[in-house]
Design a protein around this motif. Structure first.
Motif, PDB file in Angstrom:
ATOM      1  N   GLU A  49      -3.703   9.680   3.989  1.00 14.93           N
ATOM      2  CA  GLU A  49      -4.097   9.129   2.697  1.00 14.93           C
ATOM      3  C   GLU A  49      -3.605   7.693   2.532  1.00 14.93           C
ATOM      4  N   ILE A  50      -4.450   6.883   1.937  1.00 19.62           N
ATOM      5  CA  ILE A  50      -4.124   5.498   1.596  1.00 19.62           C
ATOM      6  C   ILE A  50      -4.461   5.281   0.127  1.00 19.62           C
ATOM      7  N   SER A  51      -3.571   4.606  -0.584  1.00 16.67           N
ATOM      8  CA  SER A  51      -3.876   4.244  -1.972  1.00 16.67           C
ATOM      9  C   SER A  51      -3.149   2.950  -2.330  1.00 16.67           C
ATOM     10  N   ASP A  52      -3.537   2.392  -3.462  1.00 19.58           N
ATOM     11  CA  ASP A  52      -2.848   1.229  -4.053  1.00 19.58           C
ATOM     12  C   ASP A  52      -2.696   0.074  -3.071  1.00 19.58           C
ATOM     13  N   MET A  63       0.846  -1.189   0.000  1.00 22.92           N
ATOM     14  CA  MET A  63       0.000   0.000   0.000  1.00 22.92           C
ATOM     15  C   MET A  63       0.881   1.238   0.000  1.00 22.92           C
ATOM     16  N   ARG A  64       0.296   2.357  -0.387  1.00 20.15           N
ATOM     17  CA  ARG A  64       0.983   3.646  -0.313  1.00 20.15           C
ATOM     18  C   ARG A  64       0.280   4.485   0.747  1.00 20.15           C
ATOM     19  N   LEU A  65       1.085   5.133   1.602  1.00 22.22           N
ATOM     20  CA  LEU A  65       0.536   5.834   2.755  1.00 22.22           C
ATOM     21  C   LEU A  65       1.220   7.183   2.950  1.00 22.22           C
ATOM     22  N   SER A  66       0.446   8.172   3.323  1.00 22.19           N
ATOM     23  CA  SER A  66       0.984   9.407   3.886  1.00 22.19           C
ATOM     24  C   SER A  66       0.039   9.811   5.007  1.00 22.19           C
ATOM     25  N   PHE A  95       4.896  12.736   3.479  1.00 22.06           N
ATOM     26  CA  PHE A  95       5.265  12.312   2.135  1.00 22.06           C
ATOM     27  C   PHE A  95       4.929  10.843   1.939  1.00 22.06           C
ATOM     28  N   ARG A  96       4.547  10.500   0.737  1.00 22.12           N
ATOM     29  CA  ARG A  96       4.049   9.152   0.461  1.00 22.12           C
ATOM     30  C   ARG A  96       5.135   8.099   0.674  1.00 22.12           C
TER      31      ARG A  96
END
Length: 230
Positions: free
Chosen positions: A177-180, A55-58, A114-115
């Motif tokens: 934020e969370i993505s992918d 996952m990608r997180l900031s 930052f992500r």
């Protein structure tokens, strides 16, 4: 005309409650809460003897990265157990499989504004477990050898359910934020995980959770971030 408006009033909540695919989009949790979360629908049951979770997180570090705060990053629970949870707690990123006390713990730099690309791998036959941060692998640990993650649960982003889909605790909620979020039922190679850092993913298609195609349901104050911001 009145009947049309009534019909729209019935349909719109249904449309917003179940959606598909988050290609090039993210999920933004703007503030701590005890009711904001997103439920993901897996492509198949989480009946796992191995996995790679990425996952990608900031985050908002003024909330999430306080030394005494626990923040849930990923939760999968059945009615009986927390089957697979990933946390940032204190100065660590932690993986717990059907346990709230015995985990695989990694002392790493805390998440920031930052992500960060984060992956966790685990294999039952050996117990070998690793954390990957921006394409760099941690030292291996042996954790929960011969264990099996059970199916029949719910995948939740943003909250840690202390009961099935309930009993959320605000001070453990995700803020940022969370993505992918992608999940495979096997361990990817190091080269494949490093490719997760690329905007265009060229590795094998995720076969348990696929961010681009899976169904999801938003609850509470969560914003779907448009493509132009990602």
């Amino acid at each position: 005309m009145k009947s049309v408006l009534v019909l729209l009033g019935v349909l719109l909540p249904l449309i917003s409650s179940g959606q598909s695919g988050l290609t090039d989009k993210g999920l933004f949790f703007p503030k701590p809460s005890a009711n904001s979360y997103v439920q993901l629908t897996p492509l198949k049951p989480l009946n796992l003897e191995a996995f790679t979770l990425c996952m990608r997180l900031s985050v908002d570090p003024t909330v999430v990265s306080k030394w005494n705060r626990e923040t849930i990053l990923f939760a999968y629970c059945t009615k009986d157990h927390d089957e697979l949870n990933v946390w940032q707690e204190y100065d660590k990123i932690s993986l717990y499989l059907r346990s709230s006390s015995e985990g695989a713990l990694y002392v790493v730099p805390l998440l920031s504004i930052f992500r960060t690309n984060l992956c966790v791998t685990w294999e039952s036959s050996t117990g070998l477990t690793a954390l990957w941060v921006d394409g760099r692998r941690s030292t291996l640990q042996v954790y929960r050898k011969n264990h099996k993650v059970q199916s029949g649960g719910a995948v939740i982003l943003g909250q840690d359910p202390d009961s099935y889909l309930g009993d959320f605790v605000e001070k453990q909620s995700f803020v940022g934020e969370i993505s992918d979020v992608n999940l495979w039922d096997y361990v990817l190679t190091g080269d494949q995980i490093m490719n997760f850092n690329e905007k265009v993913w060229t590795g094998p298609e995720p076969n348990v959770l696929n961010w681009n195609t899976m169904q999801y349901e938003v609850n509470g104050n969560v914003l779907v971030v448009p493509e132009k911001y990602n």
